[in-house]
Design an enzyme around this catalytic site. Structure first.
Site, PDB file in Angstrom:
ATOM      1  N   HIS A   7     -41.773  42.830 -37.164  1.00 41.74           N
ATOM      2  CA  HIS A   7     -42.865  42.517 -36.242  1.00 41.74           C
ATOM      3  C   HIS A   7     -42.925  43.565 -35.152  1.00 41.74           C
ATOM      4  O   HIS A   7     -41.946  44.260 -34.875  1.00 41.74           O
ATOM      5  CB  HIS A   7     -42.690  41.122 -35.627  1.00 41.74           C
ATOM      6  CG  HIS A   7     -41.369  40.926 -34.936  1.00 41.74           C
ATOM      7  ND1 HIS A   7     -40.213  40.618 -35.624  1.00 41.74           N
ATOM      8  CD2 HIS A   7     -41.018  41.002 -33.637  1.00 41.74           C
ATOM      9  CE1 HIS A   7     -39.214  40.508 -34.781  1.00 41.74           C
ATOM     10  NE2 HIS A   7     -39.666  40.740 -33.569  1.00 41.74           N
TER      11      HIS A   7
ATOM     12  N   CYS B 248     -35.948  38.807 -26.989  1.00 47.73           N
ATOM     13  CA  CYS B 248     -35.906  40.017 -27.801  1.00 47.73           C
ATOM     14  C   CYS B 248     -36.944  41.000 -27.268  1.00 47.73           C
ATOM     15  O   CYS B 248     -37.784  40.633 -26.447  1.00 47.73           O
ATOM     16  CB  CYS B 248     -36.156  39.698 -29.275  1.00 47.73           C
ATOM     17  SG  CYS B 248     -37.808  39.068 -29.643  1.00 47.73           S
TER      18      CYS B 248
END
Length: 674
Positions: free
Chosen positions: A66, A191
Site C-alpha cells: 500500500h 505505520c
C-alpha cells in the site's frame, strides 16, 4: 462515493511473477488501466518504496502492499488471487491473496476510514476464506463492498468491536472481573502511511489480549485520525506497547510506564508474544520505561511537551525547512564552479547583470552559465538563516510567527551572527508571537491579529533585541568559532571529523544528525580557496552520513542469514540511498536492532569522518553524495574513506549479530526489545 474496487481491478487465479515487485507492478498497471491513476511508474515506485520499509506479508497467506501517491486520482483497491503464491515476507509462508491499496496524497478522512476498515477486515478468517472461494471478480467486488459499507453500531457495543471504527481507540478487550485477571495494558500502533498496518496491528493485539484474559486498549495513530486514550486508562495501565514504525505522538503521556518497543508488523505477526513481554515488563522493576514527564491533565500532544521537547521540535522544524534552500543552492554553486571555475565568485555579479545569452562575456557560454548558476545558488543559500529562524518561529507560534522569524533571521545574517543568531532570533520571534496571540482582544480586532498586529510587534521586539542586545555578542561568538575551526590542522582536525561522524550516525536523521549537518552547511558561505576548512567539514559530514546505509547493505550481502527477508530487501535499496547521502536508509535496520546497528554504524562513520579530515577532502556541495563528484576534490580518497568506514561498520554489525546474542525474555526478567 466511488467504489473502491471494480471487476477490472481484480485478477483471479493468475501468475503475476515470482517476486513481490512483479505482483506490485502488475496491480499498479491495473489501477492505471482503470483510469484511477495517471502513471504506472510513479505508483509502482511509491508502492515499492513503502514495501522496502516493512514487508507487507501477514499471516494467513495475505499481503497488503500500500502507499500514498501523487499519481493516484481516487482511493483504490486492486486484488490478485495468485495461482503461484509469492513470498511477501510473512513468517508463515508466501501469499496467495495480494491487495494493493492506493490512496491519493490528499485523500479525505472518509476514504481513509474505509481503507482502514478494509484492512482490519482482512484479519477476519471468514472474510479471507470467502475471497478465496469466490468464483468471479464481481463476487469479490460485492464481498469487499459488504465489509466497507457503514453499519450502525448499537449503543454500548463491546469496546473490542469498536475496532471497526478506524478513528477510535480499540478496547478494552474484555469487560468485568475477567478483564483485569492478568493485568491492564495500553498500546499505540502506527505505520508510515497509516492505512493498513496501523489498524491490523491494533486488531491483532486486541484479539490476542482477549484470548489470554488481558485488558488491552489501543490508540491507532493512523491516517484516518487519532482518538487519544483516556488519561485515566493510561494511568491505570501496568505497561505500554509501542508497535510503531514512526514516532509516537504524545509519548510523554506514557512517561514512567514499562514499555515494549516493536515494529508495527510485529503487532500483526506476534501479538501474543508482545503481550507476554509487556506483562513480564510490568512485573520487572528494572524494565525499560518511557522517558519524559507525565501531563496528568491529559493535554494535547503539543501542550504536554516539556521545554526541552518543544525546543527540539522547533529546531528540527527549522532545519527541515532550511535544508531544501541549502541543498539546491549548494548544488547550484557547485555547478557554477564546475562551469566557470573558482574565480567565478569575483565576476559573477558583473556577468549576470551586464551580459545575456545574446551578449556573452569573455570566456563564452560556460562563463555566463557558471555565473548564472553560482548567483542563483548564492541567493538561495542567502535564505539559510532567515528560513531557519522563520520556521523555528513557525513551529512555536504557527503562521503568525513566520514573518517575524524571517525578519529576525535576516537581521542575524546582516550582523554576522550566522547560524547561532538565526536560532536565537527564531526562538525569540516565536515566543513573542505566541505570547501576543494569547492576549484576549475584542472580536473586531481578532482578524487583524495574525496578519498585522502579531507580525508587526513580534518583528519589532525580536529584531530589535537582535540589533540592540544579542546580535553583536553572537556575531563575536560565531567569528571566534569560525577562526577556531579554520585553525584546526593535523590531529585536532581528525578529532573533529571523528566527532562529526559519530553525530551523523547516532540517530540517522534525528536531532543529533541534523545538528552536525546544519553546522557543516552553515559554514559554506564563508568558504573560499584561502579558507577551505568549511569545505573539509562538509565533506566529512557527507561521507560519514553515507556510511550507515551502505554498511547495512553490505552486511546483508556478507551474511544473509542474519537478516530477515524484508531487511534484505531494504539492503538492496540502501545501496542507492547511501550513495545519495540519505542516512535514513539505515533506519529500518536500526529500528529492528538498535543496540547492535547504531554502535556499529557510529564506529564506521567515525572512521570515515576522521579519514576525510586527515586527507583534506573538500566538498563544495552540501548534498548529493556520489552524484556530486564534480564538486568534491580528492574524489578517489573520498570514495576510499567511505569504503573503509562501510567495511568497518558492516563487519561490526555482523559480528555483533553473531556473537552479541540477545537472551529471550522470561516473565521474571526484563524483556529485551529491538
Amino acid at each position: 462515493m466511488t467504489a473502491l474496487i471494480t471487476p477490472e481491478l481484480v485478477a483471479l487465479d493468475t501468475h503475476l511473477g515470482s517476486e513481490p515487485k512483479d505482483v506490485i507492478r502488475r496491480l499498479a498497471e491495473l489501477v492505471v488501466e482503470s483510469g484511477r491513476a495517471t502513471e504506472i511508474e510513479a505508483l509502482y515506485a511509491d508502492a515499492l518504496a513503502r514495501e522496502a520499509k516493512t514487508a507487507t506479508g501477514i499471516p494467513g497467506g495475505l499481503a497488503i502492499p500500500h502507499c500514498r501517491s501523487s499519481a493516484v486520482l481516487e482511493p483504490t483497491l486492486a486484488l490478485a488471487r495468485l495461482s503461484t503464491p509469492v513470498d511477501f515476507g510473512s513468517k508463515d509462508g508466501p501469499a496467495d491473496l495480494v491487495f494493493l491499496i492506493a490512496a491519493p496524497e490528499g485523500a479525505d478522512q472518509e476514504h481513509l476510514k474505509i481503507l482502514a476498515k478494509l484492512a482490519r477486515s482482512l484479519m477476519k478468517k471468514d472474510f479471507t476464506a470467502a475471497l478465496r472461494d469466490a468464483s468471479t471478480a464481481q463476487q469479490i467486488v460485492e464481498l469487499v463492498g459488504n465489509v466497507v459499507a457503514p453499519v450502525p453500531v448499537a449503543a454500548g457495543a463491546h469496546a473490542a468491536g469498536a475496532a471497526e471504527n478506524a478513528n477510535a481507540g480499540t478496547g478494552p478487550a474484555q469487560t468485568g472481573a475477567e478483564s483485569t485477571s492478568r493485568g491492564r495494558i495500553v498500546a499505540v500502533t502506527a505505520c508510515p502511511t497509516g492505512i493498513a498496518h496501523t489498524y491490523m496491528a491494533a486488531d491483532s493485539l486486541v484479539a490476542a489480549a482477549k484470548a489470554v484474559g488481558v485488558d488491552l486498549q489501543v490508540e491507532t495513530q493512523g491516517s484516518a485520525g487519532v482518538t487519544p486514550l483516556d488519561p485515566a486508562v493510561i494511568a491505570a495501565a501496568d505497561a505500554v506497547i509501542f508497535a510503531v514504525d514512526v514516532d509516537v505522538r504524545g509519548r510523554e503521556r506514557f512517561a514512567g510506564k514499562p514499555v515494549i518497543n516493536a515494529p508495527v508488523k510485529r503487532g500483526i505477526d506476534e501479538p501474543g508474544r508482545l503481550i507476554e513481554e509487556a506483562l513480564a515488563a510490568a512485573l520487572n522493576p528494572n524494565a525499560r520505561r518511557v522517558s519524559g514527564t507525565v501531563d496528568l491533565g491529559g493535554a494535547s500532544d503539543e501542550k504536554s511537551e516539556h521545554l526541552g521537547q518543544k525546543l527540539k521540535r522547533a529546531l528540527l522544524t527549522g532545519v527541515s525547512y532550511m535544508i531544501p534552500f541549502v541543498a539546491g543552492g549548494g548544488l547550484l554553486i557547485a555547478l557554477g564552479f564546475l562551469l566557470g571555475g573558482y574565480e567565478i565568485t569575483e565576476v559573477a555579479d558583473d556577468v549576470v547583470i551586464n551580459n545575456s545569452l545574446f551578449n556573452l562575456p569573455d570566456g563564452g557560454m560556460l562563463i555566463y552559465l557558471g555565473a548564472v548558476f553560482f548567483k542563483i545558488g548564492a541567493l538561495s543559500m542567502g535564505f539559510l538563516v532567515p528560513a531557519l529562524a522563520g520556521y523555528i518561529a513557525f513551529a512555536i507560534a504557527d503562521r503568525p510567527g513566520i514573518a517575524p522569524g524571517f525578519v529576525a533571521g535576516a537581521v542575524a545574517g546582516f550582523m554576522g551572527a550566522g547560524f547561532l543568531g538565526g536560532i536565537v532570533g527564531g526562538l525569540l520571534a516565536g515566543v513573542v508571537a505566541m505570547s501576543i496571540a494569547r492576549i484576549s482582544v475584542p472580536r473586531w480586532l481578532r482578524s487583524l491579529m495574525p496578519v498585522v498586529i502579531i507580525p508587526l510587534i513580534a518583528s519589532i521586539v525580536a529584531s530589535g533585541l537582535m540589533f540592540l542586545v544579542l546580535g553583536g555578542p553572537i556575531a563575536l561568538l560565531t567569528v571566534g568559532l569560525g577562526n577556531w575551526l579554520n585553525s584546526m590542522t593535523g590531529a585536532s582536525a581528525v578529532i573533529l571529523g571523528v566527532i562529526l561522524g559519530l553525530m551523523m550516525a547516532f540517530d540517522l536523521g534525528g536531532p543529533v544528525n541534523k545538528v552536525a549537518y546544519s553546522f557543516a552547511v552553515a559554514g559554506l558561505g564563508a568558504a573560499s580557496l584561502a579558507n577551505q576548512a568549511p569545505w573539509q567539514i562538509m565533506a566529512a559530514v557527507m561521507a560519514a552520513g553515507m556510511v550507515p546505509p551502505l554498511a547495512m547493505a553490505l552486511a546483508t550481502v556478507i551474511d544473509k542469514k542474519l537478516f530477515s527477508l524484508s531487511e534484505r530487501e531494504n539492503g538492496k535499496a540502501a545501496w542507492l540511498l547511501g550513495a545519495s547521502f540519505i542516512s535514513e536508509g539505515a533506519i529500518p535496520f536500526a529500528a529492528a536492532d538498535v543496540f547492535r546497528v547504531i554502535p556499529a554504524a557510529m564506529l564506521g562513520a567515525a572512521v570515515t569522518g576522521g579519514l576525510s579530515m586527515a586527507w583534506n577532502i573538500t566538498s563544495k556541495a552540501p548534498h548529493g553524495g556520489m552524484f556530486v563528484f564534480f564538486a568534491i576534490d580528492n574524489f578517489l580518497l573520498f570514495v576510499l574513506a567511505i569504503a573503509i568506514g562501510t567495511v568497518v561498520s558492516a563487519f561490526a554489525v555482523v559480528g555483533l549479530k553473531r556473537y552479541a546474542v540477545r537472551k529471550p525474555a522470561v516473565v521474571d526478567a526484563a524483556p529485551t526489545n529491538a
